[in-house]
Design a protein around this motif. Structure first.
Motif, PDB file in Angstrom:
ATOM      1  N   ALA A 130      97.107  24.814  35.450  1.00  0.00           N
ATOM      2  CA  ALA A 130      98.735  24.979  34.319  1.00  0.00           C
ATOM      3  C   ALA A 130      98.675  26.624  34.567  1.00  0.00           C
ATOM      4  O   ALA A 130      99.743  26.900  34.049  1.00  0.00           O
ATOM      5  CB  ALA A 130      97.849  23.536  33.356  1.00  0.00           C
ATOM      6  N   LYS A 131      97.465  26.997  34.530  1.00  0.00           N
ATOM      7  CA  LYS A 131      97.572  28.897  34.609  1.00  0.00           C
ATOM      8  C   LYS A 131      98.657  29.553  35.386  1.00  0.00           C
ATOM      9  O   LYS A 131      99.374  30.330  34.914  1.00  0.00           O
ATOM     10  CB  LYS A 131      95.989  29.357  34.143  1.00  0.00           C
ATOM     11  CG  LYS A 131      95.795  29.131  32.591  1.00  0.00           C
ATOM     12  CD  LYS A 131      93.535  30.188  33.092  1.00  0.00           C
ATOM     13  CE  LYS A 131      94.641  31.634  33.342  1.00  0.00           C
ATOM     14  NZ  LYS A 131      92.781  32.253  33.415  1.00  0.00           N
ATOM     15  N   LYS A 132      97.934  29.415  36.751  1.00  0.00           N
ATOM     16  CA  LYS A 132      99.150  29.353  37.589  1.00  0.00           C
ATOM     17  C   LYS A 132     100.709  29.498  37.856  1.00  0.00           C
ATOM     18  O   LYS A 132     101.341  30.312  38.122  1.00  0.00           O
ATOM     19  CB  LYS A 132      98.270  29.331  38.729  1.00  0.00           C
ATOM     20  CG  LYS A 132      98.585  29.789  39.983  1.00  0.00           C
ATOM     21  CD  LYS A 132      98.135  29.639  41.914  1.00  0.00           C
ATOM     22  CE  LYS A 132      98.197  27.708  41.496  1.00  0.00           C
ATOM     23  NZ  LYS A 132      97.531  27.115  43.445  1.00  0.00           N
ATOM     24  N   ILE A 133     100.986  28.122  37.181  1.00  0.00           N
ATOM     25  CA  ILE A 133     102.013  27.865  37.578  1.00  0.00           C
ATOM     26  C   ILE A 133     103.030  28.153  36.386  1.00  0.00           C
ATOM     27  O   ILE A 133     104.005  28.830  36.684  1.00  0.00           O
ATOM     28  CB  ILE A 133     102.228  26.403  37.434  1.00  0.00           C
ATOM     29  CG1 ILE A 133     102.054  25.604  38.520  1.00  0.00           C
ATOM     30  CG2 ILE A 133     103.087  25.458  37.505  1.00  0.00           C
ATOM     31  CD1 ILE A 133     101.922  23.838  38.664  1.00  0.00           C
ATOM     32  N   LEU A 159      98.010  31.113  27.228  1.00  0.00           N
ATOM     33  CA  LEU A 159      98.927  32.201  26.088  1.00  0.00           C
ATOM     34  C   LEU A 159      98.620  33.467  26.315  1.00  0.00           C
ATOM     35  O   LEU A 159      99.591  34.100  26.924  1.00  0.00           O
ATOM     36  CB  LEU A 159      99.072  31.591  25.296  1.00  0.00           C
ATOM     37  CG  LEU A 159     100.005  30.691  24.393  1.00  0.00           C
ATOM     38  CD1 LEU A 159      99.784  29.274  25.720  1.00  0.00           C
ATOM     39  CD2 LEU A 159     100.125  30.089  23.214  1.00  0.00           C
ATOM     40  N   SER A 160      96.656  33.675  26.871  1.00  0.00           N
ATOM     41  CA  SER A 160      96.885  35.281  26.534  1.00  0.00           C
ATOM     42  C   SER A 160      96.744  36.238  28.312  1.00  0.00           C
ATOM     43  O   SER A 160      97.539  36.536  28.566  1.00  0.00           O
ATOM     44  CB  SER A 160      95.059  34.996  27.257  1.00  0.00           C
ATOM     45  OG  SER A 160      94.410  34.791  25.953  1.00  0.00           O
ATOM     46  N   LYS A 196      96.526  35.269  18.447  1.00  0.00           N
ATOM     47  CA  LYS A 196      97.052  36.978  19.061  1.00  0.00           C
ATOM     48  C   LYS A 196      98.202  37.220  18.577  1.00  0.00           C
ATOM     49  O   LYS A 196      98.535  36.220  17.779  1.00  0.00           O
ATOM     50  CB  LYS A 196      96.503  36.737  20.353  1.00  0.00           C
ATOM     51  CG  LYS A 196      94.971  36.867  21.033  1.00  0.00           C
ATOM     52  CD  LYS A 196      94.514  36.984  22.133  1.00  0.00           C
ATOM     53  CE  LYS A 196      93.600  37.172  22.911  1.00  0.00           C
ATOM     54  NZ  LYS A 196      93.347  37.031  23.969  1.00  0.00           N
ATOM     55  N   LYS A 197      98.405  38.116  18.682  1.00  0.00           N
ATOM     56  CA  LYS A 197     100.072  38.243  19.260  1.00  0.00           C
ATOM     57  C   LYS A 197     101.022  37.195  19.319  1.00  0.00           C
ATOM     58  O   LYS A 197     101.367  37.154  20.167  1.00  0.00           O
ATOM     59  CB  LYS A 197     100.586  39.319  19.948  1.00  0.00           C
ATOM     60  CG  LYS A 197     101.493  40.098  18.965  1.00  0.00           C
ATOM     61  CD  LYS A 197     101.669  41.932  20.630  1.00  0.00           C
ATOM     62  CE  LYS A 197     102.675  42.601  18.858  1.00  0.00           C
ATOM     63  NZ  LYS A 197     103.054  44.003  20.306  1.00  0.00           N
ATOM     64  N   ILE A 198     101.605  36.452  18.458  1.00  0.00           N
ATOM     65  CA  ILE A 198     102.852  34.690  18.118  1.00  0.00           C
ATOM     66  C   ILE A 198     103.259  35.329  17.394  1.00  0.00           C
ATOM     67  O   ILE A 198     102.694  35.496  15.942  1.00  0.00           O
ATOM     68  CB  ILE A 198     101.807  34.377  18.501  1.00  0.00           C
ATOM     69  CG1 ILE A 198     102.227  32.652  18.502  1.00  0.00           C
ATOM     70  CG2 ILE A 198     100.736  33.915  17.370  1.00  0.00           C
ATOM     71  CD1 ILE A 198     101.842  31.134  19.271  1.00  0.00           C
TER      72      ILE A 198
END
Length: 416
Positions: free
Chosen positions: A240-243, A276-277, A298-300
């Motif tokens: 999921a991170k990679k895609i 998200l990071s 974080k920044k959102i």
């Protein structure tokens, strides 16, 4: 202008009557590749004129990059044409044949669509791609490129026409509109229905919207690419991170870039921060709903309802939590544009449900939406992507640039 455009249309219609053999079509394309190689310096020189004017007009850097033609891009164009040469002839192919009890013998045979009008912006490589695809499918093409690529488009067209002349094929199979007047587009869309069989727009939202609003000629194309990636409850975190990183940030300016990521609520605790990071650390602005904000501090930016309908075409993504796969599918079918949508899951049952129920022209499983491209589909290039409900849908390549007719024969049968 009126007489000039009508003349182009008449010449294209005349060319459409003349069929060209596969051997001759491939010879034209091979000679075109050779002309591109022999005229590399001239092509780059003509392109430099466009770049100079574009810089004087202070076009954005991303538009300048689209406009640029260098040696590498010339060879990319040539490689694309070589792939098209290898394809079998899409015309006069028998798709199906059968006999009826009445004695009729029926065949379904592929035919050219007719004269194709293509209106496009910025990318001069489109000139070669579309000319090659349309010619191989026996469709005369009238090209209306953006004024910012005038000299580049002209040299690519001139070299193609030179190849047509060399092989004694009607030069009007490929014609470029030389007028820079913006009224040309209005005229093509509203007054050329007798001469153009289909219009394909390739460019920004404003161009495509204008074409869809004004055209009296049938259209193949799409307005926006609001693409989604849904992370299902049975997704693998590493995948999921990679895609998601690739689907959003590989190239943010293409219509296949993911604009909204949906995350199953059961995964928020485990998946929110790493995914998200990963996006934020690579320069992506995050817009999330209230549930997402509780898990990612974080920044959102807080998402508004209008964010679900935005095609950012930049390093910005909207993130939404969903209760289940049904809510994800409903969201995509409501806010998506039937372009490209993907599910990330290890559950084959969920994948099948998603692929079946999504209305999009391209539905994906465990795949980046950035693969929404005719070249990546093995089509040897594309004239665009269509989100029309009627075919063709998805990437429109060589085999999608044909229609069909029924050929019926019998031994003197008459109907009772």
């Amino acid at each position: 202008m009126k007489n000039y455009l009508y003349a182009l249309g008449k010449k294209a219609k005349k060319a459409s009557i003349k069929s060209v053999s596969l051997r001759k079509k491939n010879k034209v394309l091979k000679d075109y590749c050779n002309f591109l190689i022999k005229n590399k310096k001239r092509i780059i020189s003509e392109n430099a004129k466009d770049l100079k004017i574009a810089k004087e007009k202070k076009l954005k850097e991303n538009l300048l990059q689209r406009l640029l033609i260098n040696e590498k891009r010339i060879f990319e164009i040539i490689n694309s044409i070589k792939k098209i040469i290898k394809f079998k002839d899409p015309v006069n192919q028998c798709l199906k044949k059968w006999k009826r009890p009445s004695g009729l013998k029926i065949e379904k045979i592929t035919t050219p669509i007719g004269v194709i009008g293509v209106i496009y912006e910025s990318r001069p490589n489109v000139t070669s791609d579309i000319a090659s695809l349309c010619f191989k499918s026996n469709n005369p093409v009238i090209l209306k490129g953006g004024s910012e690529a005038y000299y580049s488009n002209k040299i690519f067209t001139d070299l193609f026409r030179k190849s047509l002349i060399k092989n004694k094929v009607d030069i009007n199979y490929v014609q470029l509109i030389n007028y820079k007047n913006r009224k040309v587009v209005d005229f093509l869309l509203t007054k050329m229905i007798r001469y153009i069989d289909v219009i394909i727009p390739r460019g920004g939202k404003s161009l495509v919207k204008k074409v869809k609003d004004l055209s009296k000629v049938p259209i193949i194309g799409h307005l926006e690419g609001i693409c989604h990636t849904y992370i299902d409850k049975d997704a693998n975190l590493s995948m999921a991170k990679k895609i998601t990183l690739n689907a959003k940030l590989r190239n943010t300016a293409i219509c296949g870039a993911t604009e909204t990521i949906l995350i199953h609520q059961n995964l928020l605790n485990k998946f929110c921060i790493p995914i998200l990071s990963n996006l934020e650390e690579n320069g992506c602005k995050i817009i999330g709903d209230n549930k997402i904000k509780r898990f990612y501090r974080k920044k959102i930016q807080t998402a508004k309802k209008s964010d679900w309908s935005k095609e950012y075409l930049s390093s910005t993504v909207s993130i939404k939590s969903v209760k289940n796969i049904e809510e994800a599918i409903d969201h995509i079918n409501k806010y998506g544009t039937m372009h490209t949508d993907s599910i990330i899951t290890k559950n084959s049952k969920s994948a099948k449900k998603f692929l079946k129920e999504i209305k999009s022209s391209i539905a994906m499983h465990n795949t980046s939406t950035q693969f929404a491209d005719g070249g990546e589909f093995g089509f040897g290039g594309e004239v665009g992507i269509s989100t029309n409900t009627l075919p063709p849908r998805g990437p429109v390549g060589l085999n999608q640039l044909v229609s069909y007719k029924y050929q019926v024969s019998s031994n003197g049968k008459t109907r009772k």
